[in-house]
Design a protein around this motif. Structure first.
Motif, short mmCIF file in Angstrom:
data_model
loop_
_atom_site.label_atom_id
_atom_site.label_comp_id
_atom_site.label_asym_id
_atom_site.label_seq_id
_atom_site.Cartn_x
_atom_site.Cartn_y
_atom_site.Cartn_z
N LEU A 85 0.22 -1.96 4.92
CA LEU A 85 -0.19 -2.25 3.54
C LEU A 85 -1.40 -3.18 3.46
O LEU A 85 -1.80 -3.56 2.36
N ALA A 86 -1.99 -3.50 4.58
CA ALA A 86 -3.05 -4.50 4.60
C ALA A 86 -4.22 -4.15 3.68
O ALA A 86 -4.84 -5.02 3.07
N ASP A 87 -4.54 -2.87 3.56
CA ASP A 87 -5.70 -2.45 2.77
C ASP A 87 -5.32 -1.70 1.49
O ASP A 87 -6.15 -1.00 0.91
N CYS A 88 -4.07 -1.85 1.05
CA CYS A 88 -3.61 -1.06 -0.11
C CYS A 88 -4.08 -1.62 -1.44
O CYS A 88 -4.05 -0.93 -2.46
N GLY A 89 -4.50 -2.89 -1.47
CA GLY A 89 -4.98 -3.48 -2.71
C GLY A 89 -3.89 -3.88 -3.67
O GLY A 89 -4.17 -4.21 -4.83
N LEU A 90 -2.65 -3.85 -3.24
CA LEU A 90 -1.51 -4.20 -4.09
C LEU A 90 -0.97 -5.58 -3.71
O LEU A 90 -1.23 -6.09 -2.61
N LEU A 91 -0.22 -6.16 -4.62
CA LEU A 91 0.45 -7.42 -4.34
C LEU A 91 1.75 -7.13 -3.61
O LEU A 91 2.57 -6.35 -4.10
N TYR A 92 1.95 -7.72 -2.44
CA TYR A 92 3.17 -7.42 -1.69
C TYR A 92 3.55 -8.60 -0.80
O TYR A 92 2.74 -9.50 -0.54
N TRP A 118 12.08 -6.54 5.44
CA TRP A 118 12.01 -5.90 4.12
C TRP A 118 10.67 -6.17 3.47
O TRP A 118 9.95 -7.11 3.84
N LEU A 119 10.35 -5.33 2.51
CA LEU A 119 9.08 -5.35 1.83
C LEU A 119 9.31 -5.27 0.33
O LEU A 119 10.19 -4.55 -0.13
N ARG A 120 8.52 -6.01 -0.44
CA ARG A 120 8.49 -5.83 -1.90
C ARG A 120 7.04 -5.79 -2.34
O ARG A 120 6.24 -6.63 -1.90
N LEU A 121 6.72 -4.82 -3.19
CA LEU A 121 5.34 -4.70 -3.67
C LEU A 121 5.32 -4.52 -5.17
O LEU A 121 6.25 -3.98 -5.78
N LEU A 122 4.22 -4.96 -5.78
CA LEU A 122 3.98 -4.83 -7.21
C LEU A 122 2.64 -4.15 -7.43
O LEU A 122 1.67 -4.39 -6.70
N GLY A 123 2.58 -3.30 -8.45
CA GLY A 123 1.33 -2.64 -8.79
C GLY A 123 1.42 -2.06 -10.18
O GLY A 123 2.46 -2.13 -10.85
N SER A 124 0.34 -1.48 -10.64
CA SER A 124 0.32 -0.85 -11.96
C SER A 124 -0.09 0.61 -11.91
O SER A 124 -0.06 1.29 -12.93
N ASP A 125 -0.49 1.08 -10.74
CA ASP A 125 -0.84 2.48 -10.54
C ASP A 125 0.31 3.15 -9.79
O ASP A 125 0.56 2.83 -8.63
N THR A 126 1.02 4.04 -10.45
CA THR A 126 2.21 4.63 -9.83
C THR A 126 1.87 5.40 -8.57
O THR A 126 2.62 5.36 -7.59
N ARG A 127 0.73 6.09 -8.57
CA ARG A 127 0.36 6.86 -7.38
C ARG A 127 0.01 5.94 -6.21
O ARG A 127 0.38 6.20 -5.07
N ALA A 128 -0.69 4.85 -6.50
CA ALA A 128 -1.04 3.91 -5.44
C ALA A 128 0.20 3.25 -4.85
O ALA A 128 0.30 3.07 -3.63
N CYS A 129 1.16 2.92 -5.71
CA CYS A 129 2.40 2.31 -5.22
C CYS A 129 3.20 3.30 -4.38
O CYS A 129 3.75 2.94 -3.34
N ALA A 130 3.27 4.56 -4.83
CA ALA A 130 3.99 5.58 -4.07
C ALA A 130 3.32 5.81 -2.72
O ALA A 130 4.01 5.96 -1.69
N ALA A 131 1.99 5.82 -2.70
CA ALA A 131 1.28 6.01 -1.44
C ALA A 131 1.50 4.84 -0.50
O ALA A 131 1.67 5.03 0.72
N ALA A 132 1.53 3.62 -1.03
CA ALA A 132 1.76 2.45 -0.20
C ALA A 132 3.16 2.45 0.39
O ALA A 132 3.36 2.14 1.57
#
Length: 320
Positions: A264-271, A283-297
């Motif tokens: 996830l280093a280059d995903c641009g999301l908060l995690y 374990w991992l937790r991530l936050l985002g606002s783009d559903t496709r970007a979050c699914a891809a991450a």
């Protein structure tokens, strides 16, 4: 205990945030036909691959037969969890029990996102009990939960994992029907994930309580509703929250955490990534606002962990 005994399908404890909405529906009540969904699955390793050896279902829960199309793991039983109801309604009580025996390889997912519809009376619950025996490899990766305006849901997932088993489990919740501008207009979304050993000892507990401001979420369904969960200590204005839990003896917990970080280093999301108690995994937790970007991450994280633990990439799963 009989399957239709309320003690079987009702959670033993309901969080206060959900319980305060208890009431008598003016439509079908709890326990009426179609309101209690039950699914019981048992998998065993037979003849070099994993077979479904036990199956009970009560509408609206059901499955397709297991499929075997992961080229890197032809022994892995890919099983889609389905609902004939199209979503979760008020006063629904759903329970799924999955037992994966020694040496089994199972992938469980839902065919589509779980829609939680508007509720004027009572609330809905969803229980998942997953048991992984010695040497089992299990992936439980459902599609996101979408809580509609005024919905009320409590879901509890209990993972009973043998010390020699590997379990990957994920959970994703959206702020609502984002394409309609509906954000955090649900009444309450509460989720508990318990990780236990076969002797009942607790390994980890993750509790999520999202209860938007009652004054804001009173059925408006508009952007900006639900200020109670958008602050920096909760969702920080994001629309998607995803979690991935990896329990495994196949690699040191620190190495699993490193693999998640690297993915996830280059995903641009908060995690954030951390190891789990008792050196049981990471374990991992991530936050985002783009559903496709979050699914891809989330998929990248799954793929990285899979390659690390079993030397196989994440397969493509066609769901449409």
């Amino acid at each position: 205990m009989p399957r239709l005994d309320p003690r079987h399908y009702e959670p033993a404890r309901i969080p206060h945030e959900v319980r305060r909405h208890a009431g008598t529906p003016d439509t079908l009540a709890v326990g009426r036909p179609g309101k209690v969904g039950l699914l019981e699955l048992a998998f065993e390793r037979i003849g070099g691959r994993t077979e479904l050896t036990g199956h009970y279902q009560k509408s609206p829960l059901q499955i397709m037969r297991p499929l075997y199309y992961d080229p890197a793991r032809p022994d892995l039983a890919v099983t889609f969890l389905l609902s004939t109801g199209g979503g979760i309604l008020q006063a629904d009580r759903l329970r799924t029990d999955v037992r994966c025996g020694a040496g089994t390889a199972v992938h469980l997912t839902t065919q589509a996102a779980t829609k939680v519809y508007r509720m004027e009376h009572d609330y809905a619950t969803q229980l998942v009990h997953l048991t992984a025996g010695p040497g089992a490899y299990v992936e439980y990766l459902p599609e996101p939960v979408i809580p509609f305006v005024d919905s009320r849901l409590y879901q509890r997932t209990v993972l009973t994992v043998d010390p020699d088993a590997t379990v990957l489990a994920s959970e994703t919740v959206l702020a609502g029907r984002l394409a309609r501008g509906e954000r955090n207009a649900y009444r309450v979304f509460a989720s508990d994930l318990d990780v236990r050993r076969p002797d009942g000892s607790l390994v980890a507990l993750d509790a999520v309580r999202l209860e938007p401001s009652r004054g804001c979420a009173g059925g408006s369904g508009v952007a900006g509703a639900g200020s109670g969960v958008t602050g920096p200590a909760v969702l920080a204005g994001h629309d998607v929250m995803s979690s991935l839990y990896v329990l495994s003896p196949l690699a040191p917990p620190g190495r699993v955490a490193d693999a998640l970080h690297e993915a996830l280093a280059d995903c641009g999301l908060l995690y954030g990534v951390s190891v789990l108690p008792r050196d049981s995994g990471a374990w991992l937790r991530l936050l985002g606002s783009d559903t496709r970007a979050c699914a891809a991450a989330l998929r990248s994280a799954w793929d990285a962990v899979r390659r690390l633990l079993i030397g196989a990439p994440a397969p493509g799963l066609r769901k449409t």
